[in-house]
Design a protein around this motif. Structure first.
Motif, mmCIF file in Angstrom:
data_model
loop_
_atom_site.group_PDB
_atom_site.id
_atom_site.type_symbol
_atom_site.label_atom_id
_atom_site.label_comp_id
_atom_site.label_asym_id
_atom_site.label_seq_id
_atom_site.Cartn_x
_atom_site.Cartn_y
_atom_site.Cartn_z
ATOM 1 N N LEU A 1 -2.898 5.818 -6.203
ATOM 2 C CA LEU A 1 -3.916 5.271 -5.296
ATOM 3 C C LEU A 1 -3.554 3.874 -4.802
ATOM 4 O O LEU A 1 -3.954 3.488 -3.710
ATOM 5 C CB LEU A 1 -5.287 5.232 -5.968
ATOM 6 C CG LEU A 1 -6.135 6.485 -5.854
ATOM 7 C CD1 LEU A 1 -7.527 6.245 -6.436
ATOM 8 C CD2 LEU A 1 -6.233 7.007 -4.448
ATOM 9 N N ASP A 2 -2.822 3.113 -5.575
ATOM 10 C CA ASP A 2 -2.377 1.798 -5.124
ATOM 11 C C ASP A 2 -1.326 1.918 -4.020
ATOM 12 O O ASP A 2 -1.251 1.061 -3.141
ATOM 13 C CB ASP A 2 -1.792 0.986 -6.283
ATOM 14 C CG ASP A 2 -2.852 0.549 -7.283
ATOM 15 O OD1 ASP A 2 -4.051 0.510 -6.910
ATOM 16 O OD2 ASP A 2 -2.488 0.266 -8.440
ATOM 17 N N TYR A 3 -0.545 2.970 -4.063
ATOM 18 C CA TYR A 3 0.559 3.146 -3.109
ATOM 19 C C TYR A 3 0.127 3.804 -1.797
ATOM 20 O O TYR A 3 0.491 3.354 -0.720
ATOM 21 C CB TYR A 3 1.675 3.977 -3.757
ATOM 22 C CG TYR A 3 2.874 4.157 -2.856
ATOM 23 C CD1 TYR A 3 3.800 3.134 -2.711
ATOM 24 C CD2 TYR A 3 3.074 5.341 -2.158
ATOM 25 C CE1 TYR A 3 4.899 3.280 -1.877
ATOM 26 C CE2 TYR A 3 4.171 5.504 -1.318
ATOM 27 C CZ TYR A 3 5.078 4.469 -1.182
ATOM 28 O OH TYR A 3 6.155 4.613 -0.353
ATOM 29 N N VAL A 4 -0.639 4.860 -1.874
ATOM 30 C CA VAL A 4 -0.963 5.666 -0.691
ATOM 31 C C VAL A 4 -1.967 4.933 0.209
ATOM 32 O O VAL A 4 -2.878 4.273 -0.274
ATOM 33 C CB VAL A 4 -1.472 7.068 -1.091
ATOM 34 C CG1 VAL A 4 -2.836 7.016 -1.749
ATOM 35 C CG2 VAL A 4 -1.496 8.008 0.096
ATOM 36 N N CYS B 1 -7.271 11.666 -0.897
ATOM 37 C CA CYS B 1 -6.753 10.962 -2.067
ATOM 38 C C CYS B 1 -7.899 10.149 -2.661
ATOM 39 O O CYS B 1 -8.486 9.305 -1.968
ATOM 40 C CB CYS B 1 -5.612 10.047 -1.650
ATOM 41 S SG CYS B 1 -4.282 10.901 -0.751
ATOM 42 N N LEU B 2 -8.203 10.361 -3.939
ATOM 43 C CA LEU B 2 -9.400 9.791 -4.540
ATOM 44 C C LEU B 2 -9.223 9.622 -6.040
ATOM 45 O O LEU B 2 -8.364 10.266 -6.636
ATOM 46 C CB LEU B 2 -10.600 10.708 -4.273
ATOM 47 C CG LEU B 2 -10.579 12.108 -4.902
ATOM 48 C CD1 LEU B 2 -11.992 12.632 -5.034
ATOM 49 C CD2 LEU B 2 -9.762 13.091 -4.083
ATOM 50 N N PRO B 3 -10.063 8.760 -6.644
ATOM 51 C CA PRO B 3 -9.988 8.643 -8.099
ATOM 52 C C PRO B 3 -10.695 9.803 -8.792
ATOM 53 O O PRO B 3 -10.140 10.456 -9.674
ATOM 54 C CB PRO B 3 -10.675 7.314 -8.393
ATOM 55 C CG PRO B 3 -11.567 7.060 -7.223
ATOM 56 C CD PRO B 3 -10.942 7.749 -6.045
ATOM 57 N N ASN C 1 -19.760 5.098 1.017
ATOM 58 C CA ASN C 1 -18.307 5.006 0.873
ATOM 59 C C ASN C 1 -17.733 4.426 2.164
ATOM 60 O O ASN C 1 -17.415 5.151 3.106
ATOM 61 C CB ASN C 1 -17.699 6.380 0.566
ATOM 62 C CG ASN C 1 -16.245 6.277 0.186
ATOM 63 O OD1 ASN C 1 -15.497 5.471 0.723
ATOM 64 N ND2 ASN C 1 -15.825 7.116 -0.746
ATOM 65 N N GLU C 2 -17.615 3.101 2.200
ATOM 66 C CA GLU C 2 -17.151 2.414 3.408
ATOM 67 C C GLU C 2 -15.729 2.797 3.794
ATOM 68 O O GLU C 2 -15.359 2.722 4.964
ATOM 69 C CB GLU C 2 -17.248 0.906 3.207
ATOM 70 C CG GLU C 2 -18.681 0.419 3.028
ATOM 71 C CD GLU C 2 -18.763 -1.045 2.646
ATOM 72 O OE1 GLU C 2 -17.706 -1.701 2.516
ATOM 73 O OE2 GLU C 2 -19.887 -1.533 2.472
ATOM 74 N N THR D 1 -9.637 6.896 -0.596
ATOM 75 C CA THR D 1 -10.726 6.085 -1.114
ATOM 76 C C THR D 1 -10.418 5.694 -2.553
ATOM 77 O O THR D 1 -9.850 6.484 -3.303
ATOM 78 C CB THR D 1 -12.088 6.809 -1.038
ATOM 79 O OG1 THR D 1 -13.101 5.908 -1.496
ATOM 80 C CG2 THR D 1 -12.121 8.075 -1.873
ATOM 81 N N LYS D 2 -10.775 4.475 -2.887
ATOM 82 C CA LYS D 2 -10.649 4.028 -4.270
ATOM 83 C C LYS D 2 -11.999 4.073 -4.967
ATOM 84 O O LYS D 2 -12.114 3.721 -6.128
ATOM 85 C CB LYS D 2 -10.036 2.631 -4.321
ATOM 86 C CG LYS D 2 -8.592 2.661 -3.842
ATOM 87 C CD LYS D 2 -7.910 1.340 -3.953
ATOM 88 C CE LYS D 2 -6.480 1.511 -3.449
ATOM 89 N NZ LYS D 2 -5.744 0.282 -3.466
ATOM 90 N N GLN D 3 -13.020 4.527 -4.234
ATOM 91 C CA GLN D 3 -14.361 4.716 -4.792
ATOM 92 C C GLN D 3 -14.508 6.170 -5.218
ATOM 93 O O GLN D 3 -13.746 7.030 -4.781
ATOM 94 C CB GLN D 3 -15.423 4.423 -3.739
ATOM 95 C CG GLN D 3 -15.406 3.036 -3.170
ATOM 96 C CD GLN D 3 -16.448 2.878 -2.081
ATOM 97 O OE1 GLN D 3 -17.420 3.608 -2.011
ATOM 98 N NE2 GLN D 3 -16.245 1.906 -1.219
#
Length: 147
Positions: A127-130, A63-65, A49-50, A21-23
């Protein structure tokens, strides 16, 4: 294959499938169904969290921010570990917050049956890669290998 280096919050080695998630990750909303109502598949219950809603979290490389939400987040994470309904590892692009860190560290110290490596400071590039479904290997020194 890419390798990233982060800071070890709780040690351990594991290989698991990524869920991404990128959220911000709301720990309480995500684990509430598993902890209160016995969802043994531990599907993410956070409807906001869609990217994760309805996806299994147990045994996955989360994996998360960062985490967001309730101040109960650390306790929820600890409880998920004590009930063996936790992700295989948590991989933070940013610095971990104090609540998530407390839950992860308490679980590492007090829950004998569970090892959940937690690594932070992996960076936005991580996060951009995974992507969901990629194989993640976590090493004791904070190295994260994404296949």
């Amino acid at each position: 294959m890419r390798e990233f280096k982060g800071r070890v919050v709780t040690p351990g080695e594991v290989t698991a499938e990524a869920v991404v998630t990128k959220q911000g990750f709301n720990t309480l909303a995500s684990f509430q169904m598993a902890l209160q109502f016995g969802d043994k598949e531990v599907k993410c219950g956070d409807q906001n969290n869609e990217e994760l809603h309805g996806k299994p979290l147990i045994g996955k490389a989360l994996c998360l921010p960062q985490t967001i939400g309730s101040t109960t987040g650390g306790l929820v994470l600890y409880c998920a570990c004590s009930m063996e309904r936790n992700p295989a590892c948590m991989l933070f692009a940013n610095h971990i917050d104090s609540l998530a860190a407390a839950g992860a560290i308490l679980a590492d110290v007090w829950v004998d049956a569970v090892t959940m490596p937690v690594i932070d400071c992996l960076g936005d590039e991580f996060l951009d890669y995974v992507k969901d479904g990629m194989q993640i290997t976590v090493k004791n020194d904070g190295t994260v290998i994404v296949d």
